[in-house]
Design an enzyme around this catalytic site. Sequence first.
Site: not given
Ligand SMILES: *Cc1c(COP(=O)(O)O)cnc(C)c1O
Length: 386
Positions: A51, A103, A175, A200
């Site tokens: 961890r 998101y 983000d 993604k």
């Molecule tokens: C999918 C997504 C998230 C969340 O991520 P996870 O891996 O699903 O927890 C946050 N921000 C954006 C822009 C996303 O597309």
Amino acid sequence: MRPEQLKFQTRAIHVGNPPDPQTGAVVPPIHPATTFVQPGAGDWGTFDYSRSGNPTRTAVQTTLASLEGGCGALAFSSGMAATHCATMLLSAGDHLLAGMDIYGGTYRLLHKICSSVGIQVQTIDLSDPANVARAIRDNTKMLWLEGIGNPRLTVPDLPALIEVAHDHELLVGVDNTFATPVLQRPLEWGADIVMHSATKYLGGHSDCLAGVLAVRDQDLLDRLYFIQNATGAVLSPFDCFLLARGLKTLQLRINQQCRSAQQLALFLENHPQVKNVLYPGLPSHPDHERASQLLDGGFGGMITLEAEGDFETTRRLVKSTRLFHLAVSLGAVESLIEQPASMSHASYDAAARAEAGITDGLIRLSVGLEHPKDLIQDLDQALTGS
Ligand SMILES: *Cc1c(COP(=O)(O)O)cnc(C)c1O
């Protein structure tokens, strides 16, 4: 050559990936071990418990830090775990500003989890940096926004927003999931934290759930590492391996996805069944000019459109594509289609959805790596048939 002198594509392959010194293997091994033998009692080696640190995780974090231009990066078990870790820098009574175009899961985290521990959350329209200046209070500690907004694909003036936030000593978290470091590297503009849903584009194959924080400043990295180690949402060694493998083709994939998306967006804009296309690469997008200045070599692989017809027509349409799978998520090799109002942004309340322009007729496409001609044909039969 020093790593920082190498080009992005070269760093994606070589930084963090030295051949294994023991075997010469050109791919670093996956280390499943949860615990590591200590040189002596109370004498910690480089690794002690998985961890707190794992060699496979360290390797991919090294690559990630290099690609985002940070001093370090942390790999999490999901994007939401990464964002949650960043919000844990705040305490009860602190005020957090967030973009309106975020998101759905981030909206839920901020409004349901962060609010419940006493963080004051306010979402604002970021199209004008003056809105941020006006919203800042004495207790405002953080600005959280997306490099390319979701789902209307807005492109905020990041350098200007970062400057306003820093004038007031706010931490800025971006983000960067939609843009990826191929198109934009917010740390270079002074952002403090870059976050990714590596699920993604970074992973890129719909087979690895992961999150990332990359930071510019060692002190902030130490604070975030402390929180991550204390709360525990680390990425497993197997998923670290998948993420590292995905990163090696990131630039190639993004370049192709941008080219295909541009072609699809043009096709859609001229289609009689389409009311409106939102793609930053089209001159018709409200932020096209800014996107041309801020994004590096392409406008991303996401397209949002509004088709003619009502809610039911839209529901039928998103079900009638054959190559585009009806699913949330994005950024992988296979193309996906979804209806934000009922899927990715269902956790917004109705008023917030209306305010963010998420109408029932909105459709979001994630353009994959299939041949663009096949994708165009698929959309054409769906639009014409519905
Ligand atoms: C999918 C997504 C998230 C969340 O991520 P996870 O891996 O699903 O927890 C946050 N921000 C954006 C822009 C996303 O597309």
